[in-house]
Write a protein that holds these residues in place. Structure first.
Motif, mmCIF file in Angstrom:
data_model
loop_
_atom_site.group_PDB
_atom_site.id
_atom_site.type_symbol
_atom_site.label_atom_id
_atom_site.label_comp_id
_atom_site.label_asym_id
_atom_site.label_seq_id
_atom_site.Cartn_x
_atom_site.Cartn_y
_atom_site.Cartn_z
ATOM 1 N N PHE A 1 3.203 49.866 3.465
ATOM 2 C CA PHE A 1 3.641 49.016 4.576
ATOM 3 C C PHE A 1 5.145 49.102 4.781
ATOM 4 O O PHE A 1 5.632 49.022 5.900
ATOM 5 N N ASP A 2 5.893 49.234 3.682
ATOM 6 C CA ASP A 2 7.351 49.237 3.835
ATOM 7 C C ASP A 2 7.905 50.583 4.290
ATOM 8 O O ASP A 2 9.106 50.737 4.428
ATOM 9 N N ARG A 3 7.039 51.552 4.548
ATOM 10 C CA ARG A 3 7.511 52.792 5.172
ATOM 11 C C ARG A 3 7.854 52.560 6.641
ATOM 12 O O ARG A 3 8.573 53.339 7.238
ATOM 13 N N ASP A 4 7.317 51.499 7.191
ATOM 14 C CA ASP A 4 7.632 51.132 8.573
ATOM 15 C C ASP A 4 8.875 50.247 8.558
ATOM 16 O O ASP A 4 8.918 49.238 7.851
ATOM 17 N N ARG A 5 9.867 50.635 9.323
ATOM 18 C CA ARG A 5 11.132 49.886 9.368
ATOM 19 C C ARG A 5 10.937 48.428 9.767
ATOM 20 O O ARG A 5 11.783 47.586 9.495
ATOM 21 N N ALA A 6 9.852 48.121 10.427
ATOM 22 C CA ALA A 6 9.642 46.770 10.940
ATOM 23 C C ALA A 6 9.170 45.791 9.863
ATOM 24 O O ALA A 6 9.232 44.581 10.074
ATOM 25 N N PHE A 7 8.714 46.283 8.726
ATOM 26 C CA PHE A 7 8.089 45.389 7.742
ATOM 27 C C PHE A 7 9.032 44.276 7.273
ATOM 28 O O PHE A 7 8.733 43.094 7.441
ATOM 29 N N TYR A 8 10.149 44.623 6.661
ATOM 30 C CA TYR A 8 11.034 43.595 6.103
ATOM 31 C C TYR A 8 11.700 42.740 7.176
ATOM 32 O O TYR A 8 11.821 41.518 6.991
ATOM 33 N N PRO A 9 12.128 43.304 8.319
ATOM 34 C CA PRO A 9 12.630 42.431 9.385
ATOM 35 C C PRO A 9 11.577 41.429 9.868
ATOM 36 O O PRO A 9 11.903 40.265 10.146
ATOM 37 N N LEU B 1 18.721 43.384 14.316
ATOM 38 C CA LEU B 1 19.805 44.334 14.029
ATOM 39 C C LEU B 1 19.470 45.196 12.821
ATOM 40 O O LEU B 1 19.762 46.398 12.801
ATOM 41 N N GLY B 2 18.854 44.604 11.815
ATOM 42 C CA GLY B 2 18.435 45.361 10.644
ATOM 43 C C GLY B 2 17.410 46.410 11.003
ATOM 44 O O GLY B 2 17.456 47.532 10.504
ATOM 45 N N PHE B 3 16.497 46.060 11.874
ATOM 46 C CA PHE B 3 15.480 47.015 12.322
ATOM 47 C C PHE B 3 16.100 48.154 13.127
ATOM 48 O O PHE B 3 15.793 49.315 12.922
ATOM 49 N N ARG B 4 17.001 47.814 14.024
ATOM 50 C CA ARG B 4 17.560 48.822 14.938
ATOM 51 C C ARG B 4 18.701 49.627 14.342
ATOM 52 O O ARG B 4 18.858 50.813 14.660
ATOM 53 N N LYS B 5 19.527 49.005 13.520
ATOM 54 C CA LYS B 5 20.748 49.665 13.037
ATOM 55 C C LYS B 5 20.652 50.101 11.580
ATOM 56 O O LYS B 5 20.846 51.255 11.265
ATOM 57 N N SER B 6 20.414 49.140 10.698
ATOM 58 C CA SER B 6 20.397 49.438 9.269
ATOM 59 C C SER B 6 19.589 48.383 8.541
ATOM 60 O O SER B 6 19.850 47.181 8.698
ATOM 61 N N TRP C 1 19.895 47.598 5.683
ATOM 62 C CA TRP C 1 20.802 46.853 4.801
ATOM 63 C C TRP C 1 21.097 45.480 5.390
ATOM 64 O O TRP C 1 21.278 44.505 4.643
ATOM 65 N N LEU C 2 21.152 45.374 6.728
ATOM 66 C CA LEU C 2 21.371 44.069 7.367
ATOM 67 C C LEU C 2 20.187 43.138 7.114
ATOM 68 O O LEU C 2 20.376 41.939 6.884
ATOM 69 N N ALA C 3 18.984 43.679 7.153
ATOM 70 C CA ALA C 3 17.807 42.858 6.870
ATOM 71 C C ALA C 3 17.814 42.396 5.408
ATOM 72 O O ALA C 3 17.507 41.240 5.129
ATOM 73 N N ALA C 4 18.185 43.293 4.493
ATOM 74 C CA ALA C 4 18.267 42.916 3.081
ATOM 75 C C ALA C 4 19.310 41.821 2.882
ATOM 76 O O ALA C 4 19.055 40.831 2.184
ATOM 77 N N ALA C 5 20.475 41.998 3.499
ATOM 78 C CA ALA C 5 21.536 40.984 3.378
ATOM 79 C C ALA C 5 21.092 39.653 3.990
ATOM 80 O O ALA C 5 21.381 38.588 3.434
ATOM 81 N N VAL D 1 14.327 37.518 -4.060
ATOM 82 C CA VAL D 1 13.574 38.618 -4.678
ATOM 83 C C VAL D 1 13.242 39.689 -3.639
ATOM 84 O O VAL D 1 13.450 40.882 -3.879
ATOM 85 N N ILE D 2 12.731 39.288 -2.476
ATOM 86 C CA ILE D 2 12.374 40.279 -1.460
ATOM 87 C C ILE D 2 13.618 40.992 -0.939
ATOM 88 O O ILE D 2 13.614 42.214 -0.752
ATOM 89 N N GLY D 3 14.697 40.249 -0.711
ATOM 90 C CA GLY D 3 15.947 40.878 -0.277
ATOM 91 C C GLY D 3 16.485 41.838 -1.319
ATOM 92 O O GLY D 3 16.936 42.940 -1.000
#
Length: 140
Positions: A22-30, A70-75, A77-81, A117-119
């Motif tokens: 599932f996390d191969r898709d950029r949309a998962f974590y955002p 922004l995390g989905f579109r740019k990086s 790392w923004l979603a993790a932060a 934990v997820i971040g």
């Protein structure tokens, strides 16, 4: 106890996302971030909190949703932060900012733990992926 459950579920979500792909898709974590941030508004509605509480919860949720986009579109790392930031928000800011009558007492500890934990899981995956790319790139 809420901290332990948050950590265990955070590891389970990260592990499930990695093993299932599932996390191969950029949309998962955002998407996870948007869902997590929306719960406070849900609690405000459930607790019949004043409209001002609901407005604050929606506004804060929108801020985290913008970081998710922004995390989905740019990086990612923004979603993790933003996930880690939401964890700190749960632990240190939310209760000082607003009184949400529908929020369970255990929620900030649980949500903060799972967010961190997820971040952290996402950051770890991104860091490992960047090292692999650099290492493979240097071979050519």
């Amino acid at each position: 106890m809420e901290y332990l459950v948050g950590v265990i579920l955070g590891l389970a979500v990260g592990g499930f996302a990695a093993t299932s792909g599932f996390d191969r898709d950029r949309a998962f974590y955002p998407t996870v971030l948007i869902v997590i941030a929306s719960y406070y508004a849900l609690f405000a509605v459930m607790g019949e909190s004043p409209y001002s509480t609901l407005a604050i919860e929606i506004a804060v949720g929108l801020v985290f949703s913008v970081f998710a986009i922004l995390g989905f579109r740019k990086s990612l790392w923004l979603a993790a932060a933003a996930l880690v930031g939401h964890g700190f928000f749960d632990f240190f800011v939310h209760q000082a900012l607003v009184t949400n009558l529908g929020m369970p007492l255990w929620w900030p500890g649980f949500c903060g733990a799972i967010d961190l934990v997820i971040g952290g899981w996402l950051a770890s995956r991104l860091w490992k992926a960047s090292r692999t790319v650099r290492r493979e790139g240097s071979l050519t």
